[in-house]
Design a protein around this motif. Sequence first.
Motif, PDB file in Angstrom:
ATOM      1  N   LEU B 350      16.824  33.087  30.922  1.00 45.53           N
ATOM      2  CA  LEU B 350      18.417  32.982  30.541  1.00 45.53           C
ATOM      3  C   LEU B 350      18.456  32.306  29.210  1.00 45.53           C
ATOM      4  O   LEU B 350      19.168  32.954  28.153  1.00 45.53           O
ATOM      5  CB  LEU B 350      19.237  32.653  31.708  1.00 45.53           C
ATOM      6  CG  LEU B 350      20.794  32.931  31.419  1.00 45.53           C
ATOM      7  CD1 LEU B 350      21.115  34.419  31.242  1.00 45.53           C
ATOM      8  CD2 LEU B 350      21.538  32.346  32.528  1.00 45.53           C
ATOM      9  N   LEU B 351      18.134  31.077  29.204  1.00 43.99           N
ATOM     10  CA  LEU B 351      18.097  30.090  28.010  1.00 43.99           C
ATOM     11  C   LEU B 351      17.402  30.949  26.748  1.00 43.99           C
ATOM     12  O   LEU B 351      17.936  30.872  25.565  1.00 43.99           O
ATOM     13  CB  LEU B 351      17.292  28.982  28.380  1.00 43.99           C
ATOM     14  CG  LEU B 351      17.836  27.777  27.717  1.00 43.99           C
ATOM     15  CD1 LEU B 351      19.130  27.332  28.253  1.00 43.99           C
ATOM     16  CD2 LEU B 351      16.859  26.477  28.183  1.00 43.99           C
ATOM     17  N   ASP B 352      16.268  31.423  27.046  1.00 41.19           N
ATOM     18  CA  ASP B 352      15.632  32.121  25.992  1.00 41.19           C
ATOM     19  C   ASP B 352      15.810  33.538  25.875  1.00 41.19           C
ATOM     20  O   ASP B 352      15.289  34.415  25.124  1.00 41.19           O
ATOM     21  CB  ASP B 352      14.079  32.305  26.344  1.00 41.19           C
ATOM     22  CG  ASP B 352      13.503  30.834  26.411  1.00 41.19           C
ATOM     23  OD1 ASP B 352      14.237  29.762  25.758  1.00 41.19           O
ATOM     24  OD2 ASP B 352      12.480  30.435  27.001  1.00 41.19           O
ATOM     25  N   LYS B 353      17.087  34.082  26.452  1.00 41.08           N
ATOM     26  CA  LYS B 353      17.765  35.337  26.080  1.00 41.08           C
ATOM     27  C   LYS B 353      16.845  36.355  26.685  1.00 41.08           C
ATOM     28  O   LYS B 353      16.885  37.869  25.688  1.00 41.08           O
ATOM     29  CB  LYS B 353      18.156  35.435  24.640  1.00 41.08           C
ATOM     30  CG  LYS B 353      19.268  34.571  24.391  1.00 41.08           C
ATOM     31  CD  LYS B 353      19.834  34.625  23.126  1.00 41.08           C
ATOM     32  CE  LYS B 353      21.206  33.731  22.804  1.00 41.08           C
ATOM     33  NZ  LYS B 353      21.253  32.361  23.424  1.00 41.08           N
ATOM     34  N   LEU B 354      15.994  36.273  27.447  1.00 37.20           N
ATOM     35  CA  LEU B 354      15.098  37.456  27.731  1.00 37.20           C
ATOM     36  C   LEU B 354      15.832  38.169  28.778  1.00 37.20           C
ATOM     37  O   LEU B 354      15.630  39.461  29.375  1.00 37.20           O
ATOM     38  CB  LEU B 354      13.843  37.016  28.312  1.00 37.20           C
ATOM     39  CG  LEU B 354      12.621  36.718  26.882  1.00 37.20           C
ATOM     40  CD1 LEU B 354      11.796  35.773  27.590  1.00 37.20           C
ATOM     41  CD2 LEU B 354      12.443  38.043  26.411  1.00 37.20           C
ATOM     42  N   ILE B 355      16.846  37.538  29.583  1.00 35.54           N
ATOM     43  CA  ILE B 355      17.676  38.282  30.722  1.00 35.54           C
ATOM     44  C   ILE B 355      19.119  37.755  30.060  1.00 35.54           C
ATOM     45  O   ILE B 355      19.224  36.938  29.502  1.00 35.54           O
ATOM     46  CB  ILE B 355      17.172  38.010  31.988  1.00 35.54           C
ATOM     47  CG1 ILE B 355      17.489  36.239  32.078  1.00 35.54           C
ATOM     48  CG2 ILE B 355      15.777  38.106  32.497  1.00 35.54           C
ATOM     49  CD1 ILE B 355      17.361  35.856  33.668  1.00 35.54           C
ATOM     50  N   ARG B 356      20.083  38.402  30.810  1.00 34.20           N
ATOM     51  CA  ARG B 356      21.421  38.071  30.679  1.00 34.20           C
ATOM     52  C   ARG B 356      22.145  38.026  31.983  1.00 34.20           C
ATOM     53  O   ARG B 356      21.527  38.690  32.844  1.00 34.20           O
ATOM     54  CB  ARG B 356      22.140  38.751  29.541  1.00 34.20           C
ATOM     55  CG  ARG B 356      22.587  40.451  29.862  1.00 34.20           C
ATOM     56  CD  ARG B 356      23.131  41.131  28.968  1.00 34.20           C
ATOM     57  NE  ARG B 356      23.351  42.388  29.000  1.00 34.20           N
ATOM     58  CZ  ARG B 356      24.377  42.825  29.470  1.00 34.20           C
ATOM     59  NH1 ARG B 356      25.637  41.903  29.782  1.00 34.20           N
ATOM     60  NH2 ARG B 356      24.761  44.070  29.617  1.00 34.20           N
ATOM     61  N   ALA B 357      23.286  37.498  32.144  1.00 32.52           N
ATOM     62  CA  ALA B 357      24.042  37.451  33.369  1.00 32.52           C
ATOM     63  C   ALA B 357      25.380  38.128  33.414  1.00 32.52           C
ATOM     64  O   ALA B 357      26.021  37.929  32.308  1.00 32.52           O
ATOM     65  CB  ALA B 357      24.114  35.959  33.896  1.00 32.52           C
ATOM     66  N   GLU B 358      25.876  38.490  34.384  1.00 33.28           N
ATOM     67  CA  GLU B 358      27.049  38.972  34.571  1.00 33.28           C
ATOM     68  C   GLU B 358      27.688  38.552  35.929  1.00 33.28           C
ATOM     69  O   GLU B 358      26.900  38.492  36.806  1.00 33.28           O
ATOM     70  CB  GLU B 358      27.228  40.555  34.717  1.00 33.28           C
ATOM     71  CG  GLU B 358      26.923  41.150  33.250  1.00 33.28           C
ATOM     72  CD  GLU B 358      28.138  41.391  32.136  1.00 33.28           C
ATOM     73  OE1 GLU B 358      29.019  41.090  32.447  1.00 33.28           O
ATOM     74  OE2 GLU B 358      27.735  41.854  31.078  1.00 33.28           O
ATOM     75  N   ASN B 359      28.971  38.793  36.197  1.00 29.32           N
ATOM     76  CA  ASN B 359      29.435  38.266  37.339  1.00 29.32           C
ATOM     77  C   ASN B 359      30.501  39.432  37.579  1.00 29.32           C
ATOM     78  O   ASN B 359      31.041  40.160  36.997  1.00 29.32           O
ATOM     79  CB  ASN B 359      30.259  36.844  37.739  1.00 29.32           C
ATOM     80  CG  ASN B 359      31.311  36.558  37.005  1.00 29.32           C
ATOM     81  OD1 ASN B 359      32.460  37.409  36.701  1.00 29.32           O
ATOM     82  ND2 ASN B 359      31.222  35.572  35.953  1.00 29.32           N
ATOM     83  N   VAL B 360      30.764  39.535  39.183  1.00 30.14           N
ATOM     84  CA  VAL B 360      31.793  40.856  39.407  1.00 30.14           C
ATOM     85  C   VAL B 360      32.524  40.309  40.715  1.00 30.14           C
ATOM     86  O   VAL B 360      32.123  39.405  41.454  1.00 30.14           O
ATOM     87  CB  VAL B 360      30.660  42.027  40.261  1.00 30.14           C
ATOM     88  CG1 VAL B 360      31.666  43.205  40.760  1.00 30.14           C
ATOM     89  CG2 VAL B 360      29.815  42.442  39.172  1.00 30.14           C
ATOM     90  N   ASP B 361      33.785  40.850  40.848  1.00 29.38           N
ATOM     91  CA  ASP B 361      34.646  40.406  41.751  1.00 29.38           C
ATOM     92  C   ASP B 361      34.305  41.021  43.337  1.00 29.38           C
ATOM     93  O   ASP B 361      33.557  42.161  43.078  1.00 29.38           O
ATOM     94  CB  ASP B 361      35.993  40.492  41.560  1.00 29.38           C
ATOM     95  CG  ASP B 361      36.551  39.676  40.379  1.00 29.38           C
ATOM     96  OD1 ASP B 361      36.109  38.531  40.566  1.00 29.38           O
ATOM     97  OD2 ASP B 361      37.669  39.817  39.882  1.00 29.38           O
ATOM     98  N   GLN B 362      34.575  40.420  44.253  1.00 31.55           N
ATOM     99  CA  GLN B 362      34.287  40.790  45.711  1.00 31.55           C
ATOM    100  C   GLN B 362      34.653  42.178  45.929  1.00 31.55           C
ATOM    101  O   GLN B 362      33.923  42.981  46.468  1.00 31.55           O
ATOM    102  CB  GLN B 362      34.779  39.879  46.846  1.00 31.55           C
ATOM    103  CG  GLN B 362      34.477  40.350  48.122  1.00 31.55           C
ATOM    104  CD  GLN B 362      34.508  39.354  49.185  1.00 31.55           C
ATOM    105  OE1 GLN B 362      33.568  38.689  49.773  1.00 31.55           O
ATOM    106  NE2 GLN B 362      35.631  38.822  49.494  1.00 31.55           N
TER     107      GLN B 362
END
Lengths: 458, 458
Positions: B350-362
């Motif tokens: 994630l730090l190296d920007k090879l993946i990214r993150a999202e979050n979703v509500d329940q």
Amino acid sequence: METKKIFLPESEMPRQWYNIMADMPRPMEPPLHPGTCEPAGPDDLSPIFPMNLIEQEVSTERWIDIPDEVLEKYLIWRPTPLYRASNLEKYLQTPARIYYKNEGVSPAGSHKPNTAIAQAYYNKVAGTKRITTETGAGQWGSALSMCCSFFGLECKVFMVKISYNQKPYRRLMMETWGATCTPSPSTETQAGRSILEKNPDSPGSLGMAISEAVEAAVGDDQTKYSLGSVLNHVMLHQTINGLETQKQMDIAGDYPDVIIGCAGGGSNFAGHCLPYVRDKIHGKDIDIIGVEPSSCPTMTRGPFAYDFGDTVQMTPLMPMHTLGHDFVPAPIHAGGLRYHGMAPILSQLLLDKLIRAENVDQLETFQAGVTFARTEGFISAPECNHAVAMAIREALKAKEEGREKVILFNWSGHGLVDMAAYEAYLTGKLSDQPLPEDEIERALSAIAPLPKPKQYTG
Amino acid sequence: METKKIFLPESEMPRQWYNIMADMPRPMEPPLHPGTCEPAGPDDLSPIFPMNLIEQEVSTERWIDIPDEVLEKYLIWRPTPLYRASNLEKYLQTPARIYYKNEGVSPAGSHKPNTAIAQAYYNKVAGTKRITTETGAGQWGSALSMCCSFFGLECKVFMVKISYNQKPYRRLMMETWGATCTPSPSTETQAGRSILEKNPDSPGSLGMAISEAVEAAVGDDQTKYSLGSVLNHVMLHQTINGLETQKQMDIAGDYPDVIIGCAGGGSNFAGHCLPYVRDKIHGKDIDIIGVEPSSCPTMTRGPFAYDFGDTVQMTPLMPMHTLGHDFVPAPIHAGGLRYHGMAPILSQLLLDKLIRAENVDQLETFQAGVTFARTEGFISAPECNHAVAMAIREALKAKEEGREKVILFNWSGHGLVDMAAYEAYLTGKLSDQPLPEDEIERALSAIAPLPKPKQYTG
């Protein structure tokens, strides 16, 4: 490495169902109208079933095409894998080779969608908007709920009250797929109200729930009723299982000496074995065993006679092995096997000695289920454990005899929604449920006043 | 008819796991000893893990052979099918082609046995007699219980108390496979007692249960601890998923534009995406998204820092995205995603920007799950619904953009044992769980006193 699972490519999935009625040595007895006791015709069934399914019910065509729309939905989980139970074999130290067909991979976790998809499709085509049905442990109700959601049909399920309370997760599956589920007996129907009047604490039974579901369908042209077992067209749809299995056993290079399935109304057992019964009719030597609970011994104790499919005598009279239409089995956890009758097709085959029946006590089935889980991994539905128990018996017999027998059984579904039953077993709270002799005598005697089918041998 | 499932023959199942550490653009930061804050060596880990797993934890070999005994057990459910979500596509009217890898076909119903089998095997070989572990929703605990039963090992599971009460069926699965399961925090360990002393009503957390399980393993040579996520060797074992998927996508003749997985500790997401991260390192343009609950936003809110894996500070310090080792997330139903940290491998990527993150509500996740169930049939685990929700978001974006995007996601497991969560949703009793800002600030501030990894960018 030894092959563990035999997969059939999607392109090899059978395109036709097999209709055993084309090959039975003696023709089937007809169902009778419950009022006149005369053979029931298509018109007698049309208030509750669409005509396309009634045609299948009476068809004697050997092969019936599976519609493309049904095939497309089958692909969600079919063809299902055939497994070699290699870890169980090692544990039992048996020379037998044990195979099982894994029908638990369907989204509903059992074989039931095989006919639910077909029935939802044929109803959709016939203009039905809403389907009513009954369910015991919930495997059928959940399967039909899912399939109705696929085809945009409403679904209303009457669930045997004791299972409704014991198995909330299956009800929740139905609701997740958009169906409504009511504990039976309910106050929503005359049938339910009359049962509750006599016994307000009635735990319910499949026979009672059928009465309610049929009543809820009659009198509304856009509502039809659907049955998850017993009837000829249900057995027909389930043969997709046995036809796949035959191809897979060919790939494995083996042929079964013994075929086993658990039997409540008979649909998973029939679907698995009927294509092999055809082989047997043509001379193959196969021991084909339907396994039932000793607390509901329809085939092993019930006579072959005409009887109602439901408790309050609304359905046609069916020629079948029966314990009497108002027999209420003990509340064993294998709710799907708590039915007083047996599919007429299987009843006839039993009479003609093409299949045979055995019964097993509840504790033996759970012991078998735990052994299976700790060797093969999968946790079986309590119904399915009857087949597992019989397969283990046969494997141990093969060991005693030193025979390389090939044992094939139908693993009809997983038990992940039935864990309360395992809890009872693991904590020593489960017991066998001996058959109350006075109750069974009473129930059997209620069959007597009805006409006897010609082939009745009792 | 269009292909629905892409099966890989057993003979094509990968024989090696893929180790991303051989290909990462920047080397991983080492774990640190919790007492000295010096890099932790193999000897520091040997009280809790067998040496063969410690070797895998630090290995930089690109390919690691899967032992035959593990391959043999994998065959119980592997290779798992890759599905085309054709019915969901039609429902969404999206030009996107959606694929999902169905890891729910394992006997435990999730991806967790991929590493449980390996860990049980390596422990068996190393002479371990008994394994302790923790579990949240129970998917990991049940998977390890099953795999211990296959190899004749004792298994002791500390289950987060709130899940122990909410999800009795998963506990019963563990017991059916022969394990013992204790609600955590418990009085069986010092860690548990000290937590209960401060808060007798503690609902528990994964961090607390890890403390208990580690404590129960230390000091007995024949007992080892096992972790179901986070660690490098766990990610390694899970790559069997992504390696199969790559072969299956080749058969389908498609290549993913977007890859999605839900992420708690990170193991299902990592297992699915790491072989594709390798492609990305080599120049492929893929959007790889880890999805977390908005109530436990480890990657989207937590800094990259050294932190403990458990609550009472027994584990080595790990370089990872973390919300602080004593952060207790809201009691959402996706119990498996209620972890304060994230796998160091994924954190680094994630730090190296090879993946990214999202979050979703329940609520969005359950809405997605119901849509999925009514189109594709399968009822997803609450964790898995995070991936389903993100896949639907991406499919609708493709529709807006009119793009024939290829979306691939990991369907990490079914939700048949999580139906109480669906009940809460269907009856309107479920709500989103907004993040308590004061609690997260407090938890984050607890990270500060620890040394910072060199690459810390906060």
